[in-house]
Enzyme design. Structure first.
Site, mmCIF file in Angstrom:
data_model
loop_
_atom_site.group_PDB
_atom_site.id
_atom_site.type_symbol
_atom_site.label_atom_id
_atom_site.label_comp_id
_atom_site.label_asym_id
_atom_site.label_seq_id
_atom_site.Cartn_x
_atom_site.Cartn_y
_atom_site.Cartn_z
ATOM 1 N N CYS A 177 -8.674 -10.449 3.739
ATOM 2 C CA CYS A 177 -9.228 -10.069 2.433
ATOM 3 C C CYS A 177 -8.123 -9.692 1.441
ATOM 4 C CB CYS A 177 -10.205 -8.907 2.610
ATOM 5 S SG CYS A 177 -10.656 -8.076 1.084
ATOM 6 N N GLY A 178 -8.073 -10.402 0.323
ATOM 7 C CA GLY A 178 -7.041 -10.136 -0.686
ATOM 8 C C GLY A 178 -7.118 -8.747 -1.271
ATOM 9 N N HIS A 179 -8.341 -8.243 -1.509
ATOM 10 C CA HIS A 179 -8.500 -6.896 -2.063
ATOM 11 C C HIS A 179 -7.995 -5.843 -1.070
ATOM 12 C CE1 HIS A 179 -10.676 -8.470 -5.451
ATOM 13 N NE2 HIS A 179 -11.562 -9.054 -4.669
ATOM 14 N N CYS A 180 -8.196 -6.086 0.237
ATOM 15 C CA CYS A 180 -7.695 -5.166 1.268
ATOM 16 C C CYS A 180 -6.165 -5.163 1.280
ATOM 17 C CB CYS A 180 -8.224 -5.565 2.646
ATOM 18 S SG CYS A 180 -10.025 -5.609 2.775
#
Length: 520
Positions: free
Chosen positions: A72-75
């Site tokens: 996950c990019g946001h993670c």
């Protein structure tokens, strides 16, 4: 690594161990590690799993846990800030700690806590596993630290005498003080809940009768003290209704802002987090004394709309230059006025700019009353818009194409800078090539950063809508996997699929934020 050791073992003179034996030993070693309730740390963040989670809850009074997916990019974006916050809290010997769970591996924990998106942050207090609190702050390190500090200690400072309260008020540009006859009563407790959430403001509480008298109060009241605009704003607590936490939060957000804000890097979060439904914008060039003088009438018009309309000055040569494209403007268009309805980003402008107080007030009231139509952006249609397999739509041509009763029209609404849009571009071109000879199917796209539609609001990129042939203005949103075969199946089935998993559940597939001048 296992294969390397298997090959190198004999050459290095070590034991010629069978590859399968090595793999089995490695597997057993990993299983032993997972089964243990030992708590390891990475950058001061507790690494949690099914077998050590209960221990972590029992050992830490306040535990904020991030449920994440490695892909996950946001993670990945959150990780450095989360680690920095964990380090700061540990260094100050706070009872608050941070932990993380790989929810794609620890599926039992993900199911137990209802994890459906990444990252999800939940606060566990005093070992309570059944009612974790959702994290509500911003996802930078300082916000995480302040949010946890408010829950680790008192959320408001007790003020007991006139000297202490005077010093408290003068210590910040803005402070909030709750005056309550009974600090153990429901109203006071609700106030402390608000203080715990609004970590960007400083809160105090007072109970002494002399302090009520000193500030002209006779009943429970929340006071906002500022060094600008109105110096003291009172919000009395109605005995019959009590203190509504959501309403108090809204009032504090609205009244903590200056009557007229300047749009800067420092103020942008304040402006957009206030949740004021309309923004009235004055675009000007601050290097021009003539344009600067327009601010006086703009400020005079603002006083009657506090809470309903936020007045903002935007310097087209400063931080405001970044938002000009959202309005279809250039710096040469200044000075000019725009009103934005925040729920759908509809923009309104005067037929001819008039910067007088009365004209600004009249224009705003006309918009609020629904007497002004929104100003919609539209690019000019390219000359070859309908000659390629993917038809290029703009605001001016959208209606005639999308709602053609003889065509089934599949439209991609995109932003040129969006990586998710770029990732599906090849699939969309291939789809169009596949159906280019079908008279009843049109594959199209529209740049939603340059084109707006009156009755369709785009909230994220890419957004895919299917407009079936036939009478009526039907529209079906496509929410499944973005690949050619699934697109094709969707079209062949007349705009339906047997199963349509939400985009958020498709690994690696996401959306970019929709059109907005707000920071992403």
């Amino acid at each position: 690594l296992v294969l390397s050791l298997a090959w190198l073992g004999p050459a290095l003179g070590g034991e010629d161990k069978d590859e399968e034996v090595i793999e089995e030993e490695e597997k057993e070693k990993k299983e032993d590690e997972v089964l243990s309730d030992e708590i390891k740390e990475e950058d001061n963040v507790l690494v949690l799993h099914e077998h050590n989670f209960a221990r972590a809850l029992s050992e830490h009074q306040l535990l904020l846990v991030e449920f994440y997916a490695p892909w996950c990019g946001h993670c990945q974006q959150l990780a450095p800030a989360f680690a920095q916050a964990a380090t700061e809290l540990r260094n100050e010997s706070s009872p608050a700690r941070l932990g993380k769970v790989d929810a794609t591996v620890q599926t039992a924990l993900a199911t137990e806590f209802g994890i459906t998106s990444y990252p999800t942050l939940k606060l566990f207090r005093d070992g309570n596993r059944t009612h974790p609190l959702e994290y509500t702050g911003h996802k930078d390190s300082q916000s995480i630290v302040r949010w946890m500090q408010r829950r680790a200690g008192p959320s408001a400072t007790l003020l007991q005498d006139t000297d202490t309260i005077a010093a408290f008020i003068s210590s910040q540009d803005l402070v909030v003080i709750g005056f309550f006859k009974d600090l153990r009563g429901e109203a006071a407790q609700a106030f402390l809940e608000v203080a715990a959430e609004m970590v960007d403001m400083t809160f105090g509480v007072a109970e002494a009768a002399e302090l009520f008298q000193a500030y002209g109060l006779s009943a429970d009241t929340v006071c906002l003290f500022k060094k600008f605009d109105e110096r003291q704003t009172n919000f009395p607590v109605e005995p019959a209704r009590g203190l509504d936490t959501a309403e108090l939060t809204r009032l504090l957000r609205v009244h903590s802002l200056q009557l007229v804000m300047e749009f800067t890097k420092e103020t942008s979060n304040q402006i957009f987090s206030a949740k004021i439904p309309h923004h009235m914008l004055l675009f000007l060039n601050k290097s021009s004394p003539e344009q600067l003088s327009l601010q006086d009438a703009f400020r005079e018009a603002a006083s009657g709309f506090r809470g309903e309309v936020l007045f903002v000055v935007v310097d087209v040569t400063g931080h405001g230059a970044d938002v000009l494209s959202f309005f279809g403007m250039t710096a040469a268009d200044a000075p000019t006025l725009r009103l934005v309805k925040m729920e759908n980003n509809r923009k309104y402008q005067m037929e001819q700019d008039n910067f007088s107080e009365s004209a600004i007030r009249s224009f705003i009231q006309a918009v609020l009353d629904g007497r002004v139509k929104p100003h919609l952006l539209s690019a000019e249609p390219p000359e070859d818009w309908d000659t390629r397999p993917v038809k290029v739509l703009v605001g001016k041509t959208f209606e005639q194409v999308a709602f053609d009763e003889t065509k089934n029209v599949f439209v991609k609404f995109y932003a040129p800078w969006c990586p998710h849009c770029q990732a599906m571009e090849a699939a969309w071109e291939e789809l169009a090539e596949r159906y280019k000879d079908r008279e009843d199917i049109v594959i199209a796209e529209m740049d939603s950063t340059a084109n707006e539609l009156e009755n369709i609001t785009i909230h994220g990129y890419p957004t895919l809508h299917y407009f079936p042939a036939g009478p009526g203005r039907k529209m079906i949103e496509y929410k499944s996997t973005r690949d050619v075969e699934t697109f094709s199946k969707f079209l062949e089935n007349g705009g339906t699929l047997p199963e349509e998993p939400p985009v958020s559940e498709v690994r690696g597939q996401g959306t970019c934020p929709g059109p907005s001048p707000a920071p992403a």
